[in-house]
Design a protein around this motif. Structure first.
Motif, mmCIF file in Angstrom:
data_model
loop_
_atom_site.group_PDB
_atom_site.id
_atom_site.type_symbol
_atom_site.label_atom_id
_atom_site.label_comp_id
_atom_site.label_asym_id
_atom_site.label_seq_id
_atom_site.Cartn_x
_atom_site.Cartn_y
_atom_site.Cartn_z
ATOM 1 N N CYS A 1 0.806 -1.225 0.000
ATOM 2 C CA CYS A 1 0.000 0.000 0.000
ATOM 3 C C CYS A 1 0.838 1.273 0.000
ATOM 4 C CB CYS A 1 -0.941 0.008 1.208
ATOM 5 S SG CYS A 1 -2.267 -1.224 1.123
ATOM 6 N N LEU A 2 1.956 1.287 0.717
ATOM 7 C CA LEU A 2 2.768 2.503 0.767
ATOM 8 C C LEU A 2 3.260 2.919 -0.627
ATOM 9 C CD1 LEU A 2 4.938 2.241 4.019
ATOM 10 C CD2 LEU A 2 2.934 3.643 3.604
ATOM 11 N N PRO A 3 3.921 2.037 -1.359
ATOM 12 C CA PRO A 3 4.353 2.475 -2.696
ATOM 13 C C PRO A 3 3.189 2.716 -3.645
ATOM 14 C CG PRO A 3 4.851 0.147 -2.359
ATOM 15 C CD PRO A 3 4.431 0.688 -1.034
ATOM 16 N N LEU A 4 2.096 1.961 -3.483
ATOM 17 C CA LEU A 4 0.955 2.131 -4.379
ATOM 18 C C LEU A 4 0.307 3.498 -4.194
ATOM 19 C CD1 LEU A 4 -0.942 1.002 -6.519
ATOM 20 C CD2 LEU A 4 -2.309 -0.008 -4.681
ATOM 21 N N ALA A 5 0.123 3.935 -2.952
ATOM 22 C CA ALA A 5 -0.476 5.249 -2.706
ATOM 23 C C ALA A 5 0.341 6.347 -3.370
ATOM 24 C CB ALA A 5 -0.604 5.488 -1.202
ATOM 25 N N ASP A 6 1.652 6.294 -3.212
ATOM 26 C CA ASP A 6 2.514 7.292 -3.844
ATOM 27 C C ASP A 6 2.380 7.244 -5.365
ATOM 28 O OD1 ASP A 6 3.574 8.238 -1.447
ATOM 29 O OD2 ASP A 6 5.195 6.762 -1.443
ATOM 30 N N TYR A 7 2.395 6.039 -5.921
ATOM 31 C CA TYR A 7 2.366 5.883 -7.372
ATOM 32 C C TYR A 7 1.048 6.396 -7.963
ATOM 33 C CZ TYR A 7 2.762 3.798 -11.993
ATOM 34 O OH TYR A 7 2.819 3.611 -13.357
ATOM 35 N N LEU A 8 -0.060 6.071 -7.334
ATOM 36 C CA LEU A 8 -1.363 6.477 -7.871
ATOM 37 C C LEU A 8 -1.514 7.991 -7.886
ATOM 38 C CD1 LEU A 8 -3.769 3.840 -6.258
ATOM 39 C CD2 LEU A 8 -2.763 3.834 -8.552
ATOM 40 N N ILE A 9 -1.181 8.637 -6.787
ATOM 41 C CA ILE A 9 -1.344 10.089 -6.723
ATOM 42 C C ILE A 9 -0.397 10.780 -7.697
ATOM 43 C CG2 ILE A 9 -0.954 12.099 -5.237
ATOM 44 C CD1 ILE A 9 -2.276 10.574 -2.997
ATOM 45 N N ARG A 10 0.806 10.279 -7.814
ATOM 46 C CA ARG A 10 1.792 10.904 -8.696
ATOM 47 C C ARG A 10 1.424 10.739 -10.171
ATOM 48 N NH1 ARG A 10 5.816 8.585 -6.662
ATOM 49 N NH2 ARG A 10 6.110 6.890 -8.154
ATOM 50 N N ASN A 11 0.811 9.610 -10.535
ATOM 51 C CA ASN A 11 0.606 9.312 -11.948
ATOM 52 C C ASN A 11 -0.836 9.423 -12.436
ATOM 53 O OD1 ASN A 11 3.346 8.159 -13.070
ATOM 54 N ND2 ASN A 11 3.126 7.340 -11.010
#
Length: 390
Positions: A137-147
């Protein structure tokens, strides 16, 4: 009793190391749990073909709980109390794991659990061999908001893993400046009418991304309906922790392109161990078979057990429960380590986007294995990686 299924040879139980295998070959989660079973089967077959452990084969007793919690409990009790087994490889959903834990603890057995899960648990009778939320979840949250953007709609089945994973993901999204624009749950065995009701709610909310913790046949129905509704998956994908290669093949590859998976293993991981694993898997189950986080984690945990068994020289669950702590070895998903404090694994987080071949293009990968943090003490992936050991 030395019952086996699949391609495993029948071996007299008294001649080998007896273990229990408790995955569903029918019911709502048949696709993913069959993958658990295949990974388990391949690992046992490889170990036995190489001479077993200390000259003795691993002999599995296999039961099919049919994705019913009552049957997980009944079969776990039979294995531990009647079949005189101490080691169980089994359970896929958190609901089934939670169901069998009391009986495993009561008989002082040892459960090897292969699925990613919501965390917030520690039991000395369990090895947690799937990813924890900080590794997904930690990397996914960052990735979704950024992209894609910060407007997220949550859909899930109504049991502990979806509820807890969505709660955690909501906190992470909001901490990064995003917002949850909707949240809907359906029963685990929801029919198509209940699942189809999700589509107009999502269309009205107009999220950037849908975060799905739907599982099994319910998830498969949702992905088909999302495709049929015509959403632009390049701009508004569904992101998941569970929708891996084998379920994509079941849904239909064309219906899944563009969707996102956060996991620690995908068939496209590039290392020598994985190349060998994929080749062995296809040789055993057919050229069209795909590996997945479901089969790989189940495969890896059998080898983890066998390594401990070779060192201990006994299947005593109390000794096997202690021996692997701190052990590290190469697996198809990379080098892993058993965390001494949490009984979870150091794993390498990855994010993939589904392609037309039914596989994942890995678009982000941690440069190091990440410490398991089942209680989510850290809120950034960098914090979990500070203690990297490779």
């Amino acid at each position: 009793m030395g019952a086996t299924r699949g391609h495993l040879p029948l071996i007299p139980a008294q001649d080998g190391w007896r273990v229990g295998v408790l995955f569903s070959e029918s019911g709502t989660t048949v696709v993913t749990e069959t993958e658990h079973l295949r990974g388990t089967e391949l690992a046992i077959a490889e170990i036995n073909a190489a001479g077993g452990v200390l000259g003795r084969p691993i002999v599995p007793t296999v039961y099919d709980p049919g994705a019913r919690n009552a049957d997980y409990l009944a079969f776990a009790r039979r294995m531990l109390a009647e079949d005189d087994l101490d080691i169980i490889f089994g359970c896929s959903m958190s609901a089934s794991r939670k169901t069998v834990l009391p009986i495993v603890e009561r008989h002082n057995g040892l459960l090897f659990y292969p699925s990613m899960y919501e965390g917030f648990e520690y039991c000395e009778n369990v090895f947690y061999c799937g990813a924890t939320v900080n590794q997904t979840c930690l990397p996914l949250a960052d990735y979704l908001i950024r992209n894609y953007g910060g407007r997220v709609y949550f859909v899930g089945c109504d049991y502990i893993f979806p509820r807890e994973s969505n709660r955690i993901m909501q906190e992470l999204i909001e901490a990064r400046g995003g917002e949850v624009v909707g949240e809907t749950y359906v029963p685990l065995d929801a029919g198509e009418d209940a699942v189809s009701a999700l589509i107009p709610k999502i269309r009205t909310a107009a999220p950037d991304v849908v975060f799905s913790t739907l599982v099994g046949t319910t998830a498969q129905a949702f992905y088909r309906l999302y495709d049929a509704a015509g959403f632009d998956r390049t701009r508004h994908p569904v992101a998941s922790l569970t929708m891996a290669e084998t379920e994509i093949a079941t849904i239909g590859r064309a219906a899944c392109t563009g969707h996102i998976l956060a996991a620690t293993y995908m068939q496209t991981v590039d290392n020598a161990e994985n190349a060998r694993f994929v080749a062995a898997f296809k040789a055993r189950f057919g050229a069209d078979a795909t590996t997945s986080i479901w089969s790989e984690a189940a495969y890896m945990q059998v080898h983890l057990f066998a390594r401990a068994l070779a060192r201990v020289g006994s299947a005593d669950p109390r000794r096997i429960a202690l021996d692997p702590l701190g052990d590290e070895f190469d697996t198809p998903e990379g080098r892993v380590r058993v965390d001494v404090d949490t009984r979870h694994l150091w794993l390498t987080p990855r994010i993939g986007i589904a392609t037309g071949e039914g596989l994942f293009d890995i678009v982000w990968e941690s440069r190091v294995a990440v410490r398991p943090d089942p209680y989510l003490a850290a809120t950034r992936i960098e914090e979990s990686a500070l203690d990297a050991w490779i």
